[in-house]
Design an enzyme around this catalytic site. Structure first.
Site, PDB file in Angstrom:
ATOM      1  N   CYS A 119     -58.912 -11.921 -14.167  1.00  0.00           N
ATOM      2  CA  CYS A 119     -57.483 -11.779 -13.874  1.00  0.00           C
ATOM      3  C   CYS A 119     -57.082 -12.105 -12.432  1.00  0.00           C
ATOM      4  CB  CYS A 119     -56.968 -10.400 -14.289  1.00  0.00           C
ATOM      5  SG  CYS A 119     -58.175  -9.096 -14.349  1.00  0.00           S
ATOM      6  N   ARG A 148     -71.225  -8.218 -15.053  1.00  0.00           N
ATOM      7  CA  ARG A 148     -71.031  -6.788 -14.830  1.00  0.00           C
ATOM      8  C   ARG A 148     -72.368  -6.072 -14.964  1.00  0.00           C
ATOM      9  NH1 ARG A 148     -65.709  -5.717 -18.688  1.00  0.00           N
ATOM     10  NH2 ARG A 148     -64.417  -7.393 -17.813  1.00  0.00           N
ATOM     11  N   ASP A 207     -60.321 -14.726 -22.788  1.00  0.00           N
ATOM     12  CA  ASP A 207     -59.373 -14.073 -21.889  1.00  0.00           C
ATOM     13  C   ASP A 207     -58.071 -14.859 -21.801  1.00  0.00           C
ATOM     14  OD1 ASP A 207     -58.670 -12.060 -20.210  1.00  0.00           O
ATOM     15  OD2 ASP A 207     -60.005 -12.609 -18.575  1.00  0.00           O
ATOM     16  N   HIS A 262     -53.860 -14.416 -19.899  1.00  0.00           N
ATOM     17  CA  HIS A 262     -52.846 -13.619 -19.206  1.00  0.00           C
ATOM     18  C   HIS A 262     -51.489 -14.263 -19.418  1.00  0.00           C
ATOM     19  CE1 HIS A 262     -56.579 -12.402 -17.161  1.00  0.00           C
ATOM     20  NE2 HIS A 262     -55.992 -11.225 -17.166  1.00  0.00           N
ATOM     21  N   LYS A 305     -51.244  -0.067 -23.901  1.00  0.00           N
ATOM     22  CA  LYS A 305     -51.940  -1.170 -24.570  1.00  0.00           C
ATOM     23  C   LYS A 305     -51.967  -0.976 -26.081  1.00  0.00           C
ATOM     24  CE  LYS A 305     -56.554   0.938 -24.333  1.00  0.00           C
ATOM     25  NZ  LYS A 305     -58.000   0.673 -24.159  1.00  0.00           N
ATOM     26  N   HIS A 362     -52.505  -8.644 -20.096  1.00  0.00           N
ATOM     27  CA  HIS A 362     -53.883  -9.076 -20.344  1.00  0.00           C
ATOM     28  C   HIS A 362     -54.051  -9.146 -21.863  1.00  0.00           C
ATOM     29  CE1 HIS A 362     -55.253  -7.875 -16.207  1.00  0.00           C
ATOM     30  NE2 HIS A 362     -54.284  -6.995 -16.353  1.00  0.00           N
TER      31      HIS A 362
END
Length: 579
Positions: free
Chosen positions: A273, A302, A322, A324, A405, A451
């Protein structure tokens, strides 16, 4: 037996397990024993190292306790009393010490066993099925998930109201073991992991790479159809980026160590992001340019503890599906609805028809963003769910601190739930990066940022798909769609002609022209779960025909090559889930 929910039954059975272990190993120290999805576990410090062969003795002792009709007795005690009662057990003491001084603490007694517990429990062991439970597995578990703390032994188990329900579940567990994506990945040569080169990092083999390519091509084409632009961003960024986004403050333990580049600290990206935000900020945006819908298959890194790694389901490097969306307040409701519809379309393409939606709202204690924005965003999410005629649960206060969300959970062919798609509003990053657009009135205003992930990550989604299909991928996804098998070596030349003819239609074709007998070749094709095996012999070479064996279906004989190709192309292009 009483009418109790499964969570209560399983938590009660966890106490029965602990009571049995205490009788067999009196010096055991007990940590926690919660009910979990499909079962329960108990973490404990034992004087011996348990092995699976110890399970029958523990289960026998559990049945003895169940047969005594012992009551689950609840008591309320003060904090000082609790500390005295559990003074011998550092795990319980640590839990108790974290409670307020005036806390009313509950304990439950079951015969000679006493546990620190909120409950609830069944009334007595008579409410539990003597034949409705099973001990399943052993694992190591660090106290409170901290690798620097004590390592405990964890017993996994399950319990149901009846033996019939238990037997059904155990059969399903056996099927899941057969479908384990790690086993299938090895059998079909799809991917591997190499600890010596780095734990939690997947290596995609050619066959797995073929499926991934099909997935990625489908993903890209669908995004372009749905009005998204595709972008690509770096794998590393300067510390300034992660300081501004807040990741270095809130997520540093999940990021890999900084690297020095020209005297500056750079970090491998855990998220995409902030990079998308940098593209947004590249020039001033007018309301006429919004919405911006930007999608990326961005690989992120990660840190996960070694004990948490699990095949493709939990890795340290993965590619996020992903996107946005940056939009005006007036556009938000339509954009959320479109993202939700897009998610449902993608999931249904893979055959997921049982989908549950959940709406998570503003946390009660800590959140960022103006109250009216939270209300507008939550209303937009709720409106999208209503417009899609999708029933949903509400997790009041369960949203992230930076926005509400929608989560979509699918049920796979074995009845397991997987959380895949997410549509998440974010009030935090637009503020941190001071994002603006020029509205109709000429004023600079803050855009909404959404997102959105459809699949989650390619690695985890591929693992879910592999187990859902048991490695028998539908034609459009199969790494080898068609295997050509000549009846004998005399017909290899004709088999090559058939392979070329089908390959010209962009079908993924493989020719088995080895020395093995035909039946051995057919068996090998079945083991590889290839959807269609084409058999060609002398009559076929004369007539320009072929015979087709359909995986799990009825054979078709004497098909013309044109008929055969048309049939296979239609099945592949339509993304049919059936052969």
């Amino acid at each position: 037996m009483g009418n109790f929910d499964l969570a209560t039954v399983r938590h009660s059975m966890a106490h029965v397990l602990a009571a049995a272990v205490q009788e067999l190993y009196p010096t055991t120290l007990f940590a926690i024993g919660p009910a979990i999805n499909e079962g329960f576990y108990y973490d404990m410090k034992l004087p011996v190292r348990l092995v699976l062969e110890d399970f029958p003795a523990i289960e026998t002792k559990m049945r003895e306790i169940l047969g005594k009709n012992l009551a689950f007795v609840r008591e309320e005690i003060a904090k000082e009393q609790a500390l005295a009662l559990f003074a011998h057990n550092p795990y319980k003491v640590e839990i108790i010490e974290e409670l307020p001084a005036d806390a009313v603490i509950t304990i439950y007694r079951l015969g000679d066993f006493v546990d620190l517990c909120r409950g609830p429990h069944v009334e007595s062991t008579a409410d539990l099925s003597v034949d409705g439970f099973a001990l399943l597995n052993l694992a190591g578990a660090y106290w409170r998930g901290d690798e620097k703390r004590d390592q405990l032994q964890r017993i996994y188990a399950t319990a149901f109201a009846s033996k019939a329900e238990l037997d059904h579940h155990l059969t399903m567990l056996q099927e899941r073991e057969k479908r384990d994506h790690r086993r299938i990945g090895k059998d079909l040569d799809l991917f591997s992991f190499h600890e010596e080169a780095g734990a939690g990092l997947a290596y995609w083999h050619p066959m797995g790479g073929r499926i991934r390519l099909v997935l990625e091509d489908f993903w890209r084409k669908e995004h372009i159809k749905h009005g998204y632009e595709l972008i690509y961003t770096p794998h590393v960024g300067r510390s300034w980026l992660w300081e501004t986004s807040g990741h270095l403050d809130f997520y540093k333990e999940g990021m890999y160590s900084a690297m020095d580049v020209d005297g500056q600290e750079y970090y491998a990206k855990p998220m995409n992001c902030p990079f998308h935000i940098m593209i947004y900020q590249n020039d001033k945006k007018s309301y006429r340019q919004l919405p911006c819908r930007w999608a990326e298959l961005g690989t992120v890194y990660r840190y996960e503890r070694a004990g948490a790694l699990h095949g493709l389901m939990r890795v340290r490097g993965f590619t996020q599906d992903d996107a946005h969306i940056f939009c005006t307040p007036e556009q938000l409701a339509d954009e959320v609805y479109a993202a939700l519809q897009f998610s449902l379309h993608i999931l249904s393409t893979f055959g997921f028809s049982k989908i549950q939606a959940f709406l998570s709202t503003q946390p009660k204690e800590k959140s960022v963003g103006e109250a009216h924005r939270w209300q507008e965003a939550t209303d937009a999410l709720r409106s999208a769910l209503d417009r899609a005629d999708l029933s949903f649960g509400v997790d009041e206060g369960g949203g992230a601190f930076y926005g509400p969300k929608i989560d979509l959970k699918i049920e796979d062919s074995m009845g397991r739930e997987w959380q895949l798609s997410t549509i998440q509003l974010d009030f935090n990053m637009p503020e941190r990066f001071k994002l603006t657009f020029i509205d109709r009135d000429g004023e600079a205003k803050r855009p909404y940022m959404v997102h959105r992930a459809l699949l989650g990550s390619l690695e985890r989604f591929f693992g879910v798909l592999t187990e859902h299909y048991a490695g028998a991928f539908p034609l459009w996804l199969a790494p080898i769609q068609v295997r050509i098998v000549p009846v004998s070596m005399k017909f290899v030349e004709y088999a090559q002609q058939v392979a070329r003819y089908l390959g010209e239609a962009d079908l993924r074709v493989s020719l088995d022209d080895g020395d093995d007998r035909m039946q051995a070749k057919i068996k090998r094709a079945n083991e590889l779960r290839i959807p269609y095996t084409i058999i060609v012999g002398g009559r076929d070479a004369e007539n320009g025909t072929a015979s087709m064996k359909i995986r799990g279906g009825v054979d078709k004989n004497d098909l013309s090559l044109a008929e055969l190709r048309s049939y296979l192309v239609e099945k592949s292009v339509s993304k049919s889930l059936f052969l």
